[in-house]
Design a protein around this motif. Structure first.
Motif, short mmCIF file in Angstrom:
data_model
loop_
_atom_site.label_atom_id
_atom_site.label_comp_id
_atom_site.label_asym_id
_atom_site.label_seq_id
_atom_site.Cartn_x
_atom_site.Cartn_y
_atom_site.Cartn_z
N ARG A 124 0.83 -1.21 0.00
CA ARG A 124 0.00 0.00 0.00
C ARG A 124 0.86 1.26 0.00
O ARG A 124 0.45 2.31 -0.48
CB ARG A 124 -0.95 0.01 1.18
CG ARG A 124 -0.32 -0.11 2.55
CD ARG A 124 -1.37 0.01 3.63
NE ARG A 124 -0.82 -0.24 4.96
CZ ARG A 124 -1.37 0.19 6.07
NH1 ARG A 124 -2.48 0.90 6.02
NH2 ARG A 124 -0.83 -0.08 7.23
N TYR A 125 2.08 1.18 0.55
CA TYR A 125 2.97 2.35 0.51
C TYR A 125 3.41 2.63 -0.92
O TYR A 125 3.57 3.78 -1.33
CB TYR A 125 4.21 2.13 1.39
CG TYR A 125 3.89 1.88 2.83
CD1 TYR A 125 2.77 2.45 3.44
CD2 TYR A 125 4.70 1.07 3.61
CE1 TYR A 125 2.47 2.21 4.76
CE2 TYR A 125 4.41 0.83 4.94
CZ TYR A 125 3.30 1.40 5.51
OH TYR A 125 3.01 1.16 6.83
N GLU A 127 1.62 1.98 -3.56
CA GLU A 127 0.47 2.60 -4.21
C GLU A 127 0.44 4.10 -3.93
O GLU A 127 0.21 4.92 -4.84
CB GLU A 127 -0.83 1.95 -3.71
CG GLU A 127 -2.08 2.52 -4.37
CD GLU A 127 -3.35 1.92 -3.80
OE1 GLU A 127 -4.39 2.03 -4.46
OE2 GLU A 127 -3.30 1.37 -2.69
N LYS A 128 0.70 4.47 -2.67
CA LYS A 128 0.73 5.90 -2.32
C LYS A 128 1.86 6.61 -3.04
O LYS A 128 1.70 7.75 -3.49
CB LYS A 128 0.90 6.06 -0.81
CG LYS A 128 -0.31 5.61 0.01
CD LYS A 128 -0.04 5.79 1.50
CE LYS A 128 -1.22 5.31 2.34
NZ LYS A 128 -0.95 5.45 3.79
N ALA A 129 3.01 5.94 -3.15
CA ALA A 129 4.16 6.56 -3.81
C ALA A 129 3.87 6.85 -5.27
O ALA A 129 4.21 7.92 -5.79
CB ALA A 129 5.37 5.64 -3.68
N LYS A 131 0.79 6.98 -6.85
CA LYS A 131 -0.31 7.91 -7.04
C LYS A 131 0.11 9.36 -6.78
O LYS A 131 -0.32 10.28 -7.48
CB LYS A 131 -1.47 7.54 -6.12
CG LYS A 131 -2.29 6.35 -6.60
CD LYS A 131 -3.48 6.12 -5.67
CE LYS A 131 -4.37 5.02 -6.20
NZ LYS A 131 -5.54 4.79 -5.30
N GLY A 132 0.92 9.54 -5.75
CA GLY A 132 1.32 10.91 -5.40
C GLY A 132 2.70 11.28 -5.87
O GLY A 132 3.22 12.35 -5.51
N ASP A 134 5.39 10.24 -4.83
CA ASP A 134 6.04 10.52 -3.54
C ASP A 134 7.36 9.76 -3.47
O ASP A 134 7.39 8.54 -3.28
CB ASP A 134 5.10 10.09 -2.41
CG ASP A 134 5.61 10.53 -1.04
OD1 ASP A 134 6.83 10.67 -0.88
OD2 ASP A 134 4.78 10.70 -0.13
N GLN A 137 8.10 7.91 -0.05
CA GLN A 137 7.39 6.64 0.10
C GLN A 137 8.03 5.56 -0.77
O GLN A 137 8.15 4.40 -0.36
CB GLN A 137 5.92 6.82 -0.29
CG GLN A 137 5.09 7.59 0.72
CD GLN A 137 4.60 6.70 1.86
OE1 GLN A 137 4.94 5.53 1.94
NE2 GLN A 137 3.82 7.27 2.75
N SER A 418 -2.60 7.44 8.07
CA SER A 418 -1.94 8.11 6.97
C SER A 418 -0.47 8.42 7.26
O SER A 418 0.21 8.97 6.42
CB SER A 418 -2.66 9.42 6.64
OG SER A 418 -2.58 10.32 7.74
N ALA A 420 3.21 7.41 7.42
CA ALA A 420 4.08 6.37 6.89
C ALA A 420 5.01 5.88 7.98
O ALA A 420 5.31 6.59 8.94
CB ALA A 420 4.90 6.92 5.71
#
Length: 725
Positions: A124-125, A127-129, A131-132, A134, A137, A418, A420
């Motif tokens: 899931r980290y 995915e956040k990286a 999408k954003g 990031d 992440q 939220s 990390a």
């Protein structure tokens, strides 16, 4: 299509997979060849030194305490004996630094023994990286995937790859999830454990027959690692000790020692501490002090600087343990979107099934425990993914525990979910180094960063760079997957026991087997067990003392995992464990009673023994005549004087008084009163059931039974408004 000479890649597609590949390729190519060469060199040096400490005997705890008191000054003093603290001690001693580590309770007593048991990069980290976009992440995931591979390599007896299925119930999710999982493989690169793959609905149900069939489209399987977290923590600490570090559990830091450097500036120069076993106070001096106390980070930081701003945002996560039949033997399950947006894992572990976790802001406590509401939340979530044929019962919860995650506080975050699991290095004005945040998988890189910071801040003089990347841990050197066969053949152990010893102690399993007692049977020849249906031996208690176990809780919770697997089995084994430890440690009768009480408190408060269904909290409201009447009825049902009745007996009784209930209703009723979870209803449980039926306290079925056993007019009311047990 887009190309880049710098990346030397061609990326096709602008979706999640395409954008992720471009992002990943850019970061990977940022690594310089010089850094890669340096890493390989360190790995080679570590390989050469793998066997250097094998001949060094493990000092006793008394010798470790004596060394702590007599050493003039250490280079590094580590406060905290969890995964990170033990990792810091191992990293420091591997560099040739004179190292000490102290822990208030036991090694892995806190969060490090209460994890999901996964060694993972963080799907899931990633995915956040992506999408954003990031970068932070992404780096966290990349680092974790490297550490995952390293941990599987350096402790193969305690860890292994685990396939995890992500069930898909909507067609549009299939390509979306597949793209994300494939990115996970791509980022892992050569360290990818095994390639992920897509399953049809039929194949998914073959591999995970407990899955809910309705609307199932298929599944995606990917690989992460799994380990025995507490034993891994202990292996790290013992490896540090064998390499020359002074380590002491049950040693509490009372205050920090401060002085001035050559420029007159205040610096932390050590700590005053107490041996919690003997009660003796003493001081330890060190050139640098590293705070690695997890959730208690800020309490140590305030010892250095009383007005410091807190940096940790504690979050509690609970797990429950269910029987092994809830999941396949070698396949986990990931629920990517629970009812409140969290992720729940459903994993086979130690012949049982672990489900969790929750993620809630919490207060810091030394004795965290699960609540009934949290247990019910997880049960309700897993119901949604399992077949209706699998009755998810509250009574199947064999153990439950809560761990406090030491997350790094983000002022902009609205909730702890939220935040990390990044780690931070904090250096106080008086030069105490704090390592905070992070997660189990990245303990080694966190430790390396902390020691690097201590070397730079306190001007330490290491003999070499960190050697922990590739450094085998305690028990790994001579271990092979077939080692258990030797234990069966040489010692006459059961296969299950031999595998347990091999996968717990590695090449040290032979030492434990030599200590095992004769059973008095033709087979198995040796290996008296602590608890029926579990592979733990009495000899392990004696060996645990050699591994610095000082209390009964050290044994039931960390040297063995009995409390985490079945809290009632642990309760039954506790008296024998105390008896064996008393012989090893010379405990008085009073001390034995104290250890029994501490063990029971641990099981009750921290392992879920005191979490019961609402029925068990209902008092028995019967008069003496009523108690006698129901007791007589119980004995009539118990024709063979076994001391219990069966579900068949209960059905006969209810039918005889004019009640007609379904099989599910009967099962739920018995589940709520079967305190021992043995499929039997004993007299006290029978009286509890009768009282609950009379008062309408049943969670699923409310029956109003007249007091007179001969009265045939009865009323049955079925309450279907509830959504769980």
């Amino acid at each position: 299509m887009a190309s880049s000479g710098r990346l030397r890649k061609v990326v096709i597609g602008g979706g999640l997979l395409g954008a992720g590949a471009l992002f990943a390729g850019y970061v990977v190519n940022k690594n310089s060849s010089k850094q890669i060469s340096k890493n390989r060199q360190a790995h080679v040096v570590a390989a050469e030194l793998r066997n250097a400490h094998l001949s060094i005997p493990l000092p006793t705890r008394e010798q470790q305490i004596q060394t702590l008191q007599s050493t003039h000054e250490y280079d590094v003093l580590v406060i905290g004996g969890g995964a990170t603290g033990s990792g810091v001690a191992l990293d420091a001693v591997s560099r040739g630094l004179k190292t000490a580590m102290v822990e208030k309770y036991d090694f892995s007593a806190g969060t490090s023994s209460r994890s999901t048991k996964l060694i993972h990069g963080g799907v899931r980290y990633l995915e956040k990286a992506i999408k954003g976009l990031d970068l932070e992440q992404y780096r966290l995931v990349k680092e974790a995937l490297h550490e995952r591979a390293n941990l599987l390599e350096i402790a193969p007896h305690l860890s292994s790859p685990l396939p995890i299925m992500l069930p898909v119930y909507k067609w549009w999710q299939l390509p979306y999830f597949w793209a994300g999982i494939k990115m996970y493989d791509l980022v892992a690169g050569r360290q990818c454990l095994r390639s992920s793959y897509v399953l049809s609905k039929t194949r998914a149900l073959e591999l995970f027959p407990m899955l809910k069939k309705e609307k199932l489209v298929g599944g995606i399987v990917y690989y992460d690692g799994q380990h025995n977290d507490a034993r891994m923590n202990i292996a790290i600490a013992l490896t540090a000790a064998r390499m020359g570090a002074t380590i002491a559990n049950h040693t509490e830091v009372l205050s920090l020692i401060k002085g001035n450097d050559e420029n007159g500036n205040e610096v932390v120069k050590g700590a005053r501490m107490r041996d919690c076993i003997t009660g003796k106070n003493f001081s330890v001096l060190a050139k640098s002090v590293i705070n690695a106390t997890g959730p208690f980070t800020d309490s140590i930081r305030k010892m250095a600087e009383p007005n410091v701003t807190p940096i940790c945002a504690p979050s509690s996560g609970i797990h429950i343990v269910l029987p092994g039949y809830y999941s396949p033997e070698a396949m986990g399950l990931l629920d990517p979107a629970t009812s409140d947006g969290r992720v729940i894992f459903f994993l086979p572990w130690q012949n049982s099934t672990v489900a969790g976790t929750t993620d809630n802001q919490c207060e810091i406590t030394h004795n965290p425990g699960p609540t009934e509401d949290e247990i019910q939340f997880i049960l309700n979530e897993i119901k949604g993914y399992l077949s209706p044929e699998v009755a998810v019962r509250r009574g199947d919860v064999l153990a439950a525990w809560s761990g406090i995650r030491p997350l790094v506080r983000d002022p902009k975050a609205k909730n702890t979910e939220s935040i990390a699991r990044n780690h931070v290095i904090d250096i106080s004005s008086n030069k105490m180094v704090t390592i905070a945040g992070g997660k189990w998988t990245t303990y080694r890189s966190m430790a390396k960063d902390a020691v690097d910071a201590a070397i730079q801040t306190c001007k330490l003089q290491p003999k070499n760079d960190s050697l922990t990347d590739g450094l085998l841990l305690e028990g790994s050197h001579g271990w092979t997957p077939n080692m258990f066969i030797r234990l069966v053949q040489d010692f006459g152990l059961e296969d299950e026991v031999a595998k347990h010893l091999s996968e717990t102690y590695g090449d040290k399993a032979v030492e434990v087997a030599r200590m095992a007692n004769l059973t008095g049977k033709r087979w198995p020849v040796v290996g008296k067990k602590l608890a029926e249906h579990f592979p733990y031996l009495e000899a392990e208690v004696s060996y645990a003392v050699k591994e610095y176990a000082c209390t009964s809780v050290d044994v039931i919770g960390r040297r063995t995992r009995l409390a985490f697997l079945n809290v009632m089995a642990a309760e039954e084994a506790l008296p024998r464990i105390v008896e064996i430890m008393a012989k090893e440690l010379g405990w008085s009768k009073a001390k034995q009673q104290e250890e029994l009480a501490k063990g029971m408190k641990f099981l009750s408060v921290e392992m879920g023994l005191n979490c019961h269904s609402s029925l068990l909290k209902v008092p028995i409201k019967f008069s003496r005549e009523e108690v006698d009447k129901y007791t007589k009825r119980f004995h009539l049902l118990d024709k063979d004087n076994k001391g219990y009745i069966t579900p068949v007996d209960m059905r006969f009784f209810l039918t005889s008084v004019g009640e007609t209930i379904t099989e599910d209703q009967l099962r739920d009723m018995l589940n709520e009163v079967d305190c021992n979870k043995n499929g039997r209803v004993e007299l006290d449980e029978f009286l509890q059931l009768m009282s609950a039926i009379k008062t309408g306290a049943m969670a699923n079925v409310r029956l109003e039974i007249a007091l007179s056993m001969g009265e045939k007019r009865k009323v049955i009311t079925t309450d279907r408004s509830g959504g769980g047990l």
